[in-house]
Design an enzyme around this catalytic site. Structure first.
Site, mmCIF file in Angstrom:
data_model
loop_
_atom_site.group_PDB
_atom_site.id
_atom_site.type_symbol
_atom_site.label_atom_id
_atom_site.label_comp_id
_atom_site.label_asym_id
_atom_site.label_seq_id
_atom_site.Cartn_x
_atom_site.Cartn_y
_atom_site.Cartn_z
ATOM 1 N N LYS A 147 36.002 -63.661 -34.194
ATOM 2 C CA LYS A 147 35.093 -64.656 -33.604
ATOM 3 C C LYS A 147 35.857 -65.298 -32.458
ATOM 4 C CE LYS A 147 32.091 -68.528 -34.767
ATOM 5 N NZ LYS A 147 32.548 -69.438 -33.733
ATOM 6 N N ASP A 199 36.955 -67.526 -29.458
ATOM 7 C CA ASP A 199 36.747 -68.945 -29.206
ATOM 8 C C ASP A 199 36.749 -69.191 -27.699
ATOM 9 O OD1 ASP A 199 36.386 -71.561 -29.707
ATOM 10 O OD2 ASP A 199 38.429 -71.981 -30.378
ATOM 11 N N LYS A 216 35.218 -69.024 -41.040
ATOM 12 C CA LYS A 216 35.991 -69.906 -40.159
ATOM 13 C C LYS A 216 37.440 -70.015 -40.611
ATOM 14 C CE LYS A 216 34.230 -72.715 -37.535
ATOM 15 N NZ LYS A 216 34.045 -72.745 -36.079
ATOM 16 N N TYR A 263 29.796 -58.446 -27.761
ATOM 17 C CA TYR A 263 29.754 -58.101 -29.180
ATOM 18 C C TYR A 263 28.357 -58.015 -29.767
ATOM 19 C CZ TYR A 263 29.874 -63.151 -28.714
ATOM 20 O OH TYR A 263 29.644 -64.420 -28.297
ATOM 21 N N CYS A 317 63.943 -97.522 -13.196
ATOM 22 C CA CYS A 317 64.712 -98.202 -12.151
ATOM 23 C C CYS A 317 64.079 -99.501 -11.704
ATOM 24 C CB CYS A 317 64.920 -97.267 -10.957
ATOM 25 S SG CYS A 317 63.400 -97.019 -10.006
ATOM 26 N N GLU A 337 34.558 -58.488 -37.288
ATOM 27 C CA GLU A 337 35.223 -58.533 -35.975
ATOM 28 C C GLU A 337 35.665 -59.957 -35.663
ATOM 29 O OE1 GLU A 337 31.624 -57.066 -34.303
ATOM 30 O OE2 GLU A 337 31.164 -58.961 -33.305
ATOM 31 N N CYS A 369 57.025 -93.307 -9.057
ATOM 32 C CA CYS A 369 58.185 -94.061 -8.575
ATOM 33 C C CYS A 369 58.694 -93.287 -7.357
ATOM 34 C CB CYS A 369 59.250 -94.108 -9.672
ATOM 35 S SG CYS A 369 60.839 -94.688 -9.068
ATOM 36 N N CYS A 415 58.689 -99.147 -12.314
ATOM 37 C CA CYS A 415 59.266 -97.963 -12.933
ATOM 38 C C CYS A 415 60.054 -98.352 -14.185
ATOM 39 C CB CYS A 415 60.173 -97.252 -11.931
ATOM 40 S SG CYS A 415 61.078 -95.887 -12.682
ATOM 41 N N CYS A 460 66.154 -92.856 -8.173
ATOM 42 C CA CYS A 460 65.830 -93.364 -9.518
ATOM 43 C C CYS A 460 66.554 -92.486 -10.538
ATOM 44 C CB CYS A 460 64.320 -93.297 -9.718
ATOM 45 S SG CYS A 460 63.790 -93.474 -11.416
HETATM 46 S S1 IVH Z 1 27.354 -62.748 -32.906
HETATM 47 C C1 IVH Z 1 22.805 -63.748 -33.093
HETATM 48 N N1 IVH Z 1 29.888 -62.154 -32.682
HETATM 49 O O1 IVH Z 1 30.202 -67.731 -31.984
HETATM 50 C C2 IVH Z 1 24.255 -63.833 -33.313
HETATM 51 N N2 IVH Z 1 29.212 -64.324 -32.020
HETATM 52 O O2 IVH Z 1 29.210 -69.961 -33.652
HETATM 53 C C3 IVH Z 1 25.029 -63.648 -32.090
HETATM 54 N N3 IVH Z 1 31.043 -65.695 -31.119
HETATM 55 O O3 IVH Z 1 27.227 -68.423 -30.259
HETATM 56 C C4 IVH Z 1 26.428 -64.026 -32.234
HETATM 57 N N4 IVH Z 1 32.621 -64.186 -31.336
HETATM 58 O O4 IVH Z 1 29.242 -67.587 -28.917
HETATM 59 C C5 IVH Z 1 28.964 -63.095 -32.515
HETATM 60 N N5 IVH Z 1 32.098 -61.457 -32.504
HETATM 61 C C6 IVH Z 1 31.167 -62.385 -32.336
HETATM 62 C C7 IVH Z 1 31.489 -63.652 -31.795
HETATM 63 C C8 IVH Z 1 30.465 -64.598 -31.669
HETATM 64 C C9 IVH Z 1 32.327 -65.421 -30.930
HETATM 65 C C10 IVH Z 1 30.425 -66.991 -30.803
HETATM 66 C C11 IVH Z 1 29.082 -66.904 -30.121
HETATM 67 C C12 IVH Z 1 28.149 -67.666 -30.991
HETATM 68 C C13 IVH Z 1 29.069 -68.547 -31.771
HETATM 69 C C14 IVH Z 1 28.455 -68.944 -33.072
#
Ligand code: IVH
Length: 712
Positions: free
Chosen positions: A135, A137, A358, A246, A455, A133, A470, A452, A475
């Site tokens: 991740k 941000d 990542k 999640y 001018c 799934e 300014c 400025c 100007c």
């Molecule tokens: S699982 C015990 N699932 O990524 C594990 N984390 O770098 C619980 N994050 O602290 C985390 N999307 O804030 C999980 N689909 C996802 C996520 C996720 C973002 C974040 C989360 C975690 C950090 C780890």
């Protein structure tokens, strides 16, 4: 979450409520709440609304009214109760039920294969099933529900303890205030998720900040995490945050079992036979959360038998990264079987049953060569860093705004520094920080001008502002920038007259101010290189066409400070002719939706300035549309006016009086605030009258005056 049958029922109730909202009784309250929750789910979770915003608002107001008339019915889980009044005093430190661990990282197929081997060895299986799934941000949070009610939300903090931010999380509409965990045999549950600001809202929010010359947020993550500890919950609501969930870290069942695969001390071993089948796989957990009305990555998640599919899928997901509405910095791969998760356990930092893949970093380093200073259309002088061109996620960056002097000082950037540059998706690039370890000693302070650069007039810096300005309205740089803004896409949208042409015509003296756009010497332009009869014809037609743009575009195009597109729309909706604003008082301006003191002041100053009025008159004579042609003005006489009733009226029934207001296009408010125009006072009026007396702009009238007004 809602079966087709239930959807039909709730939709039927919706129609019924919309028809009969004036005659609601206390017995309707729970159904009305369910109807509102249903529409919130359709809008915030599915993104497939079944009613218009206006209809939703009507239902919401009906519930607010019912609860105001019967305070004993108010419940903390009512959709009206998200909005907190007043400021949060502090955010107490609270302990998570189990520590919030982070994830181990992986970057390529080799890392993933290594991790898979360990999972296979521990499980004894030839192939492990994985759930993959996004991740997200954003800013991570944990929430607790007890007996189906949201009772607590907290920031991650140090992983063991975080800050309690329940009031702020309640402002996020995609977080349910109630969820039927009891259907799954769950009594208490702790869930992890991520608070996010989607890319569109982020861009809009940054535009608002930029319009106020405040430093924009660097990326949606900072915008989200910076929003969690704000003391004004209303402000949190305005930021339109969202949340994805999640992971279930802990739960107790109604039968008294305690379950957790997180934390080093597990209260009890996981026993699938004792729990609802949904809780035996990670995919099932996501499905449960989704079915209970949470946003979980249900639509995005993929399940694979064995690591090969995962390895093939991750780069595909990465390639689609920029098309996602949310910032995603990788994928999370989780062992799907919860019993196997428990067997794999965790180190003190991370679970062994999950790994983050990542995506490529969106950062790069480069050298700061020099800083130039741009003068904007409001006279704000902005430092712009010129760096050695560098490629950041596929785009070459050489010029980066540094916003203002305070930002530069705070970051401690020097000329000659090696700087870390970040560029997230279509977000503008920014300098994260200087890499001070790489300094050679030859770096130099950035000299900030006090005159400025365009001018030469003395710059000024009002107290409480971060920007040097300014103030010479003539100007050259400002005049030029104002014209560029005037023709821009969201303003008058004169495409053939882009920035490059404006600059050229300005240099040649064809353009001197905004009205001169409409008196361009086309014969002379026709003699310029690159301007054939066809392009001159197109230019002329586009400029003529712009005269009929709707009024809000013209208002936005004028570049009145703090007046963005939304405020421009509000302003346009309030008048039938632009010049009516000459007669508006500061108080009247503040009555308008979302117009605070600062914005009202700026609009007031604009329409009191003779030079501006002169420009407006010229534009009107040149044939630009100054009228509001949008339907508003044709509806009731009380359009945009707000009323409230207090005490018992001598002859009218309160509900009849309110209907009279609404039928004439006015609205009835639920509380006394500066948004209120008229308080109609009957006998035994109490605290509302006292409160209204303190707000000068509210007119206090009796029933007789009210009836006279309605007749007029
Ligand atoms: S699982 C015990 N699932 O990524 C594990 N984390 O770098 C619980 N994050 O602290 C985390 N999307 O804030 C999980 N689909 C996802 C996520 C996720 C973002 C974040 C989360 C975690 C950090 C780890």
């Amino acid at each position: 979450m809602y079966s087709p049958e239930r959807t039909k029922q709730l939709q039927a109730s919706t129609t019924q409520f919309l028809k009969t909202q004036k005659t609601l009784s206390t017995g309707d309250v729970e159904l009305l709440r369910d109807v509102l929750r249903f529409h919130e789910y359709r809008y915030y979770i599915l993104d497939e609304p079944l009613v218009s915003d206006f209809e939703y608002d009507q239902l919401f107001k009906a519930l607010e009214k019912l609860e105001a008339d019967h305070p004993e019915l108010v419940s903390p889980t009512s959709p009206t109760q998200r909005v907190a009044k007043g400021l949060t005093k502090d955010f107490p430190t609270v302990s998570h039920l189990v520590p919030m661990l982070s994830l181990q990282n992986s970057y390529d197929a080799e890392d993933l294969n290594d991790w898979d081997r360990k999972c296979r060895e521990a499980s004894g299986l030839p192939a492990v099933q994985y759930c993959v799934e996004p991740k997200y941000d954003g800013a991570s949070i944990s929430v607790i529900y007890e007996n189906d009610v949201l009772v607590r939300a907290a920031t991650r903090g140090n992983g063991v303890q975080g800050d309690e931010i329940t009031t702020n999380i309640r402002q996020i509409r995609s977080v349910p205030l109630t969820a039927r965990f009891s259907d799954y045999g769950i009594a208490q549950i702790e869930i992890r998720g991520e608070v996010l600001m989607n890319k569109n809202n982020f861009t809009k929010y940054n535009e608002q900040l930029a319009a106020q010359h405040l430093a924009p947020f660097a990326n949606p993550r900072n915008a989200a995490s910076g929003s969690l500890r704000i003391k004004d919950p209303q402000e949190v609501k305005r930021r339109n945050l969202e949340a994805f969930f999640y992971h279930v870290s802990y739960y107790t069942t109604t039968g008294g079992l305690r379950m957790s695969v997180d934390g080093n001390t597990r209260p009890e071993n996981f026993a699938p036979a004792q729990v609802h089948p949904a809780l035996t796989t990670h995919g099932g957990t996501l499905q449960m959360l989704w079915d209970l009305g949470f946003r979980s990555p249900m639509r995005e998640r993929q399940v694979f038998d064995g690591i090969e599919g995962v390895i093939a899928f991750c780069p595909v997901a990465e390639a689609g990264r920029d098309n996602m509405l949310y910032e995603v910095d990788g994928m999370v791969i989780k062992v799907n079987d919860i019993q196997l998760q428990e067997k794999l356990g965790m180190t003190s930092h991370h679970p062994r049953w999950a790994v983050a893949y990542k995506f490529q970093a969106r950062q790069a380093t480069s050298k700061l060569l020099k800083v130039e200073f741009n003068v904007g259309r409001t006279g704000a002088v902005t430092p712009v860093a010129k760096i050695e061109p560098v490629s950041v996620s596929g785009v070459t960056v050489s010029s980066i705004s540094l916003f203002n002097e305070d930002v530069v000082k705070e970051k401690g950037i020097l000329i000659g520094d090696t700087v870390l540059v970040e560029r997230a998706g279509d977000v503008i690039p920014y300098i994260v920080k200087p890499l001070t370890e790489l300094r050679t000693g030859s770096e130099q302070e950035i000299p900030f001008p006090r005159q400025c650069p365009a001018c030469n007039d003395e710059l000024t810096k009002p107290e409480n502002e971060a920007v040097w300005r300014c103030v010479n309205v003539n100007c050259r740089a400002q005049v030029l920038e104002r014209m560029i803004h005037f023709v821009s896409k969201d303003a008058m949208d004169i495409r053939s007259l882009g920035e490059a042409n404006i600059r050229k015509f300005f240099e040649l003296g064809f353009l001197v101010n905004i009205p001169s756009i409409y008196t361009l010497p086309y014969d002379k332009i026709g003699e310029l290189e690159g301007f054939g009869p066809k392009s001159v014809g197109n230019l002329k037609a586009a400029i003529e066409q712009s005269k009929t743009q709707p009024l809000y575009r013209l208002i936005f195009a004028l570049g009145i400070r703090y007046v963005g597109e939304t405020t421009a729309k509000t302003l346009a909706g309030a008048v039938s002719h632009l010049l009516e604003f000459r007669n508006y008082s500061l108080e009247q301006l503040q009555q308008l939706e979302d117009v605070g003191v600062k914005v009202a002041n700026s609009i007031y100053l604009f329409f009191s300035n003779d030079d501006n009025l002169h420009v407006l008159q010229e534009l009107e004579q040149l044939g630009l549309n100054f009228s509001n042609t949008v339907t508003h003005s044709t509806t009731g006489d009380l359009q945009n006016l707000t009323f409230m009733f207090t005490g018992s009226l001598p002859t009218l029934k309160r509900s009849d009086a309110e209907t009279m207001v609404e039928e004439k296009g006015g609205s009835v408010l639920g509380s006394v605030s500066s948004k209120l125009n008229f308080l109609v006072v009957g006998e035994d009026a109490g605290s509302k009258l006292e409160k209204a007396k303190k707000i000068q702009s509210i007119r206090i009238i009796n029933e007789e005056e009210f009836i006279r007004m309605m007749k007029e």
